[in-house]
Design a protein around this motif. Structure first.
Motif, short mmCIF file in Angstrom:
data_model
loop_
_atom_site.label_atom_id
_atom_site.label_comp_id
_atom_site.label_asym_id
_atom_site.label_seq_id
_atom_site.Cartn_x
_atom_site.Cartn_y
_atom_site.Cartn_z
N TRP A 125 0.79 -1.22 0.00
CA TRP A 125 0.00 0.00 0.00
C TRP A 125 0.83 1.28 0.00
O TRP A 125 0.32 2.35 -0.33
CB TRP A 125 -0.90 0.04 1.24
N ALA A 126 2.10 1.21 0.42
CA ALA A 126 2.88 2.43 0.62
C ALA A 126 3.69 2.79 -0.62
O ALA A 126 4.26 1.93 -1.30
CB ALA A 126 3.81 2.26 1.82
N TYR A 127 3.75 4.08 -0.89
CA TYR A 127 4.42 4.65 -2.08
C TYR A 127 5.87 4.97 -1.71
O TYR A 127 6.12 5.73 -0.77
CB TYR A 127 3.68 5.91 -2.48
N PRO A 128 6.87 4.47 -2.43
CA PRO A 128 8.27 4.82 -2.13
C PRO A 128 8.50 6.32 -2.32
O PRO A 128 8.12 6.90 -3.34
CB PRO A 128 9.07 4.00 -3.16
N LEU A 129 9.16 6.92 -1.34
CA LEU A 129 9.32 8.37 -1.32
C LEU A 129 10.71 8.84 -1.73
O LEU A 129 10.99 10.04 -1.67
CB LEU A 129 9.02 8.90 0.10
N ASP A 130 11.58 7.92 -2.14
CA ASP A 130 12.99 8.26 -2.35
C ASP A 130 13.18 9.47 -3.27
O ASP A 130 13.90 10.41 -2.94
CB ASP A 130 13.75 7.07 -2.97
N ASN A 131 12.55 9.44 -4.43
CA ASN A 131 12.74 10.51 -5.41
C ASN A 131 12.17 11.83 -4.90
O ASN A 131 12.74 12.90 -5.11
CB ASN A 131 12.10 10.14 -6.74
N LEU A 132 11.03 11.74 -4.22
CA LEU A 132 10.40 12.96 -3.68
C LEU A 132 11.25 13.59 -2.58
O LEU A 132 11.41 14.81 -2.53
CB LEU A 132 9.01 12.60 -3.15
N ILE A 133 11.81 12.75 -1.72
CA ILE A 133 12.68 13.27 -0.66
C ILE A 133 13.95 13.87 -1.26
O ILE A 133 14.42 14.93 -0.83
CB ILE A 133 13.01 12.17 0.36
N ALA A 134 14.50 13.22 -2.27
CA ALA A 134 15.71 13.73 -2.92
C ALA A 134 15.48 15.12 -3.51
O ALA A 134 16.39 15.96 -3.53
CB ALA A 134 16.17 12.76 -4.01
N GLN A 489 8.43 -8.45 -4.51
CA GLN A 489 7.33 -8.52 -5.47
C GLN A 489 6.60 -7.19 -5.56
O GLN A 489 6.27 -6.71 -6.65
CB GLN A 489 6.36 -9.63 -5.07
N ASN A 490 6.35 -6.58 -4.39
CA ASN A 490 5.61 -5.31 -4.34
C ASN A 490 6.36 -4.19 -5.06
O ASN A 490 5.76 -3.40 -5.79
CB ASN A 490 5.33 -4.91 -2.90
N ILE A 491 7.68 -4.10 -4.81
CA ILE A 491 8.43 -2.99 -5.40
C ILE A 491 8.54 -3.17 -6.91
O ILE A 491 8.49 -2.21 -7.68
CB ILE A 491 9.82 -2.84 -4.74
#
Length: 506
Positions: A125-134, A489-491
């Motif tokens: 359910w959770a959206y990876p935030l890496d690019n947004l935080i960068a 699998q999720n990522i």
């Protein structure tokens, strides 16, 4: 508001000046030193270039707060339409409701949680935030440890919403009545034990309870073991490197069990144990009166209560404080810390991605959002302190820190814990592994309860620890392996369905 002694008030004032003269611990990172540009924190200026529609989910207990947060956010982002989605129940029971929303395709874009984050991840359910935080110019105001907590497989999946602390409630009036010295906040287990024993008389007790069958995280046995593990280990000896517990690290499980038995061997030191002495009238009633609460009536020195239980002590008849859980004498100071979280869901689209992150940032670590939360909680306290839920911001903006230190109605001990983990983040001890690690307590408790009962019956804990360690480690390793497979699998599926994001952790 019941506050600390005059001496501690003076100490607090000195520390305010220290805050003003020191850099926030969150800013002591690469790129913010010397003459390099620091984060702007420029959220005060309205940004009408961001245009999108987002749905934000919150539970009924946060409805009034979200009215304020959304209004504040819209003042800064007037062209973002925020659709409110009230989730039934409270934040503690939110996960079950989210399952129903996910199955019906009605997940919000942004949501807050306090439990079961690993379950949220396992469901995808959770959206990876890496690019947004960068891309975030203010990211250095996010607490490093909070980011570490919510990082899995190189991806950050949440931001810290608020902080909570394991603690011990201390009856300051009883300390004075018994002619004992008020301990410093960086106290030790030896001091705690000595004071608990001295406070045990024919009329008073050292502490109210030890074990918590309903929630192991809240038990003093868990807190004391965490206080005894060496550096690098966290709640109940958990290692984030091996993803399992090490009960033998620092001999913490054996030592904590021995200490608990020592405390319980002193008759009446644990007040609630007196409720089960048998007979028509328990020893508890004979000592404290029929229907009495020994803790609230001031007859117990220490209450096994943490920062989120502020409302419990607001009904007390004495001056009190919340102290950090004491640390084993030869170990560096630890502040046993919880981070509640907020996250973007995988429902977020390319069109509303930036707006969803702007709202997530606003309600988590931003200066403006935290000032709204602090002011709302302060007003709620002034209206009715006896049903009040406290709040500790997960932000290190100087303005937020100063308001919390000078204006917010919590005890000196809670302010000390917040100030300490920001100024000295190495003191943070992760005390909510059950939130972050799948099946955490289930994999432990199924073997721990049997071992604990044997210790209570007189068995030497050192003869039980290796068997307990082996069984719990096997269970936790199996759980983590399954979780890791699901995360992989999720990522993979996420980047296939969200092609505008780039997997920089691959």
């Amino acid at each position: 508001m019941k506050h600390i002694t005059i001496l501690k008030r003076l100490t607090s004032l000195v520390l305010v000046f220290t805050l003003a003269l020191s850099l926030c611990g969150c800013l002591q990172k690469t790129g913010t030193e010397n003459n390099e540009t620091k984060p702007s924190g420029n959220l005060d200026v309205a940004d009408d270039s961001l245009t999108a529609t987002i749905t934000v989910g919150y539970t009924a207990d946060f409805a009034e707060l979200y009215d304020r947060l959304i209004a504040g956010f819209n003042a800064m982002y007037p062209n973002v339409t925020v659709i409110r989605q009230e989730i039934p129940g409270t934040m503690l029971g939110q996960f079950d409701k989210m399952i129903a929303l996910a199955s019906s395709g009605k997940m919000p874009d942004v949501c807050v949680g306090s439990e079961y984050f690993s379950n949220i991840l396992q469901e995808g359910w959770a959206y990876p935030l890496d690019n947004l935080i960068a891309e975030d110019p203010d990211k250095d105001y996010i607490m490093d440890q909070a980011l570490t907590n919510f990082t899995y497989g190189g991806h950050v999946y949440a931001l810290p919403y608020q902080i909570q602390f394991h603690s011990i409630a201390v009856n300051l009036d009883l300390i004075e009545e018994l002619n004992m010295d008020v301990p410093d906040y960086d106290w030790t287990i030896s001091e705690f034990v000595d004071m608990a024993k001295k406070a045990t008389t024919t009329e008073t007790s050292g502490i109210n309870y030890i074990y918590n069958a309903a929630h192991p995280t809240w038990g003093l046995d868990n807190k004391l073991m965490s206080a005894m593990v060496p550096e690098g280990y966290h709640q109940y000896g958990y290692s984030f490197d091996t993803h399992t517990i090490d009960l033998n690290a620092g001999e913490a499980w054996v030592k904590s069990n021995e200490l608990i038995q020592e405390l319980k061997s002193v008759y009446a030191l644990v007040s609630d144990d007196l409720k089960y002495t048998g007979g028509e009238v328990s020893e508890y009633e004979r000592r404290f009166g029929k229907g009495a609460d020994a803790l609230l009536s001031g007859r117990v020195l220490f209450g096994n209560h943490s920062s989120w239980e502020s409302r419990v002590l607001e009904n007390a008849s004495y001056d009190y404080d919340f102290y950090p859980v004491p640390t084993l004498d030869d170990l560096p100071e630890k502040i046993q810390t919880h981070f509640d979280f907020a996250y973007m869901t995988s429902k977020v689209t390319e069109e509303n991605r930036d707006a969803a992150y702007a709202f997530l940032k606003f309600i988590t670590y931003s200066k403006e959002g935290n000032m709204i939360k602090l002011q709302e909680r302060k007003e709620a306290y002034e209206q009715d302190p006896k049903t009040w839920d406290s709040f500790v911001p997960a932000s290190c903006y100087p303005e937020v820190m100063e308001y919390f230190e000078n204006e917010f109605p919590v005890t000196g001990g809670i302010k000390y814990m917040y100030r300490t983990i920001i100024e000295r983040p190495e003191t943070i001890h992760i005390a909510d592994c059950d939130k972050l690690i799948p099946n955490y307590w289930n994999d432990i408790v199924q073997f721990r309860d049997s071992a604990t009962e044997q210790v209570k019956a007189g068995q030497d804990p050192s003869s039980l620890v290796n068997d307990f360690q082996s069984k719990a480690s096997t269970a936790m390793e199996a759980t983590w392996n399954y979780f890791s497979t699901r995360m992989e699998q999720n990522i993979k599926e996420f980047y296939e369905t969200h092609p505008w994001e780039v997997n920089n952790a691959a």
